[in-house]
Design a protein around this motif. Structure first.
Motif, PDB file in Angstrom:
ATOM      1  N   LYS A 111       0.551  -0.855   0.075  1.00 60.82           N
ATOM      2  CA  LYS A 111      -0.063   0.025   0.105  1.00 60.82           C
ATOM      3  C   LYS A 111       0.881   1.920   0.106  1.00 60.82           C
ATOM      4  O   LYS A 111       0.154   1.976   0.222  1.00 60.82           O
ATOM      5  CB  LYS A 111      -0.798   0.069   1.218  1.00 60.82           C
ATOM      6  N   SER A 112       2.448   1.194  -0.118  1.00 55.68           N
ATOM      7  CA  SER A 112       2.963   2.175   0.007  1.00 55.68           C
ATOM      8  C   SER A 112       3.224   2.612  -1.205  1.00 55.68           C
ATOM      9  O   SER A 112       3.989   2.388  -2.174  1.00 55.68           O
ATOM     10  CB  SER A 112       4.626   1.643   0.431  1.00 55.68           C
ATOM     11  N   PRO A 113       2.892   4.194  -1.455  1.00 57.70           N
ATOM     12  CA  PRO A 113       2.975   4.772  -2.784  1.00 57.70           C
ATOM     13  C   PRO A 113       4.428   5.057  -3.323  1.00 57.70           C
ATOM     14  O   PRO A 113       5.184   4.944  -4.250  1.00 57.70           O
ATOM     15  CB  PRO A 113       2.817   6.186  -2.733  1.00 57.70           C
ATOM     16  N   ARG A 114       5.527   5.256  -1.764  1.00 60.04           N
ATOM     17  CA  ARG A 114       7.079   5.154  -1.831  1.00 60.04           C
ATOM     18  C   ARG A 114       7.591   4.075  -2.980  1.00 60.04           C
ATOM     19  O   ARG A 114       8.427   3.941  -3.888  1.00 60.04           O
ATOM     20  CB  ARG A 114       7.728   5.454  -0.990  1.00 60.04           C
ATOM     21  N   LEU A 115       6.681   2.691  -2.720  1.00 63.28           N
ATOM     22  CA  LEU A 115       7.427   2.181  -3.470  1.00 63.28           C
ATOM     23  C   LEU A 115       6.952   1.932  -4.714  1.00 63.28           C
ATOM     24  O   LEU A 115       7.927   1.407  -5.692  1.00 63.28           O
ATOM     25  CB  LEU A 115       6.821   0.370  -3.090  1.00 63.28           C
ATOM     26  N   TYR A 116       5.836   1.913  -5.454  1.00 64.11           N
ATOM     27  CA  TYR A 116       5.496   2.535  -6.650  1.00 64.11           C
ATOM     28  C   TYR A 116       6.680   3.306  -7.238  1.00 64.11           C
ATOM     29  O   TYR A 116       7.222   3.238  -8.407  1.00 64.11           O
ATOM     30  CB  TYR A 116       3.428   2.574  -7.193  1.00 64.11           C
ATOM     31  N   LEU A 117       6.484   4.751  -6.470  1.00 63.06           N
ATOM     32  CA  LEU A 117       7.533   5.534  -6.558  1.00 63.06           C
ATOM     33  C   LEU A 117       8.451   5.098  -7.370  1.00 63.06           C
ATOM     34  O   LEU A 117       9.608   5.686  -7.995  1.00 63.06           O
ATOM     35  CB  LEU A 117       7.283   6.920  -6.187  1.00 63.06           C
ATOM     36  N   HIS A 118       9.461   4.526  -6.311  1.00 57.69           N
ATOM     37  CA  HIS A 118      10.627   3.947  -6.313  1.00 57.69           C
ATOM     38  C   HIS A 118      10.776   2.802  -8.021  1.00 57.69           C
ATOM     39  O   HIS A 118      11.612   2.204  -8.053  1.00 57.69           O
ATOM     40  CB  HIS A 118      10.826   3.299  -4.861  1.00 57.69           C
ATOM     41  N   SER A 119      10.059   1.887  -7.710  1.00 54.02           N
ATOM     42  CA  SER A 119      10.418   1.450  -9.126  1.00 54.02           C
ATOM     43  C   SER A 119      10.262   1.631  -9.925  1.00 54.02           C
ATOM     44  O   SER A 119      10.633   1.833 -11.357  1.00 54.02           O
ATOM     45  CB  SER A 119       8.838  -0.475  -8.759  1.00 54.02           C
ATOM     46  N   ILE A 120       9.198   2.579 -10.357  1.00 55.68           N
ATOM     47  CA  ILE A 120       9.196   3.753 -11.038  1.00 55.68           C
ATOM     48  C   ILE A 120      10.665   4.187 -11.963  1.00 55.68           C
ATOM     49  O   ILE A 120      10.755   4.163 -12.472  1.00 55.68           O
ATOM     50  CB  ILE A 120       8.138   4.233 -11.540  1.00 55.68           C
ATOM     51  N   LEU A 121      10.522   4.968 -10.805  1.00 55.65           N
ATOM     52  CA  LEU A 121      11.995   5.712 -10.997  1.00 55.65           C
ATOM     53  C   LEU A 121      13.421   4.955 -11.339  1.00 55.65           C
ATOM     54  O   LEU A 121      14.087   5.397 -12.371  1.00 55.65           O
ATOM     55  CB  LEU A 121      12.522   6.004  -9.705  1.00 55.65           C
ATOM     56  N   HIS A 122      13.775   4.016 -11.410  1.00 52.92           N
ATOM     57  CA  HIS A 122      14.469   2.209 -11.083  1.00 52.92           C
ATOM     58  C   HIS A 122      14.192   1.846 -13.152  1.00 52.92           C
ATOM     59  O   HIS A 122      15.507   1.838 -13.885  1.00 52.92           O
ATOM     60  CB  HIS A 122      14.462   1.257 -10.248  1.00 52.92           C
TER      61      HIS A 122
END
Length: 251
Positions: free
Chosen positions: A37-48
């Motif tokens: 449920k963490s938005p940072r998890l999605y953002l971090h993956s997209i950033l990579h």
């Protein structure tokens, strides 16, 4: 460098930047707390995934391959990171090591996929592959196998009295110190930097001096000295054998 090497190094560089320098600590804490449920998890993956656009465009990768790279890296990074923050098995270092190994394997696989200049067969048949295998074997040999060997040797010289209790609490730390010491010694041996080996031994002796000085039992000092010397002798001999086998010029 070959196209394969250039692309792989640039991808690894992006990975290091995104995973360690562009990921604030509060992102990590939020991922651990909220998990999927963490938005940072999605953002971090997209950033990579998106960050790989930079080296891909510079090295003129085809757009269809770029799209595949971004998709694969984004999805796999999300899955691996989700596993890391969700699992409680093993210690923190083990999870971290597995996490990084999986990320690197994904990057290597994508580079193999988009690079025409090299394939697995050509890589295995490379002129330097036997040397790489031998050196890798040497590093593996000086870790756990050497620790077991040293342990067997030291078992013949048990520490008497209360000193044995003092050593038991430092077994894991002592083993890690031994790993690091042998890695440095083997590396310096292979490159012919024998003065640096002396520095490593001197530095270890300085840190150990306080413990030995406080020891009331001579067996403690002898135990540590035997372990250190056996470690150095085995690692040095392995390094010399590798040098002789590969005919390395260290002059």
């Amino acid at each position: 460098m070959t196209d394969f090497t250039s692309l792989l190094v640039s991808f690894l560089l992006i990975h290091i930047l995104c995973d360690f320098y562009l990921q604030p600590k509060h992102w990590i804490e939020e991922k651990k707390e909220k998990k999927i449920k963490s938005p940072r998890l999605y953002l971090h993956s997209i950033l990579h995934g998106v960050a790989l656009l930079i080296p891909s465009l510079i090295l003129k990768i085809e757009w269809i391959n770029i799209a595949s790279i971004i998709t694969i890296v984004t999805i796999t990074h999300f899955i691996i990171d989700l596993w890391k923050v969700s699992t409680t098995k093993g210690d923190a270092f083990s999870r971290f090591a597995i996490d990084q190994i999986l990320h690197v394997l994904v990057l290597i696989s994508t580079v193999f996929y988009v690079t025409d200049s090299i394939n697995i067969t050509e890589l295995l048949q490379h002129d330097q592959m036997p040397e790489i295998i031998l050196i890798t074997f040497a590093y593996l040999l000086i870790l756990k196998p050497t620790s077991v060997t040293i342990g067997c040797i030291l078992s013949k010289y048990p520490i008497s009295g209360s000193e044995e209790e003092n050593v038991n609490g430092l077994v894991a730390g002592g083993e890690l110190i031994g790993y690091l010491e042998r890695i440095l010694i083997l590396t310096f041996t292979l490159v012919g930097s024998y003065a640096a080996i002396g520095f490593v031994l001197a530095a270890k002796s300085i840190f150990r001096f306080g413990e030995l000085n406080k020891s009331n039992d001579r067996s403690m000092a002898e135990y540590m000295l035997i372990g250190s010397l056996v470690s150095v002798v085995i690692t040095t001999l392995i390094g010399i054998l590798v040098i002789l086998s590969l005919d390395i010029d260290i002059s």
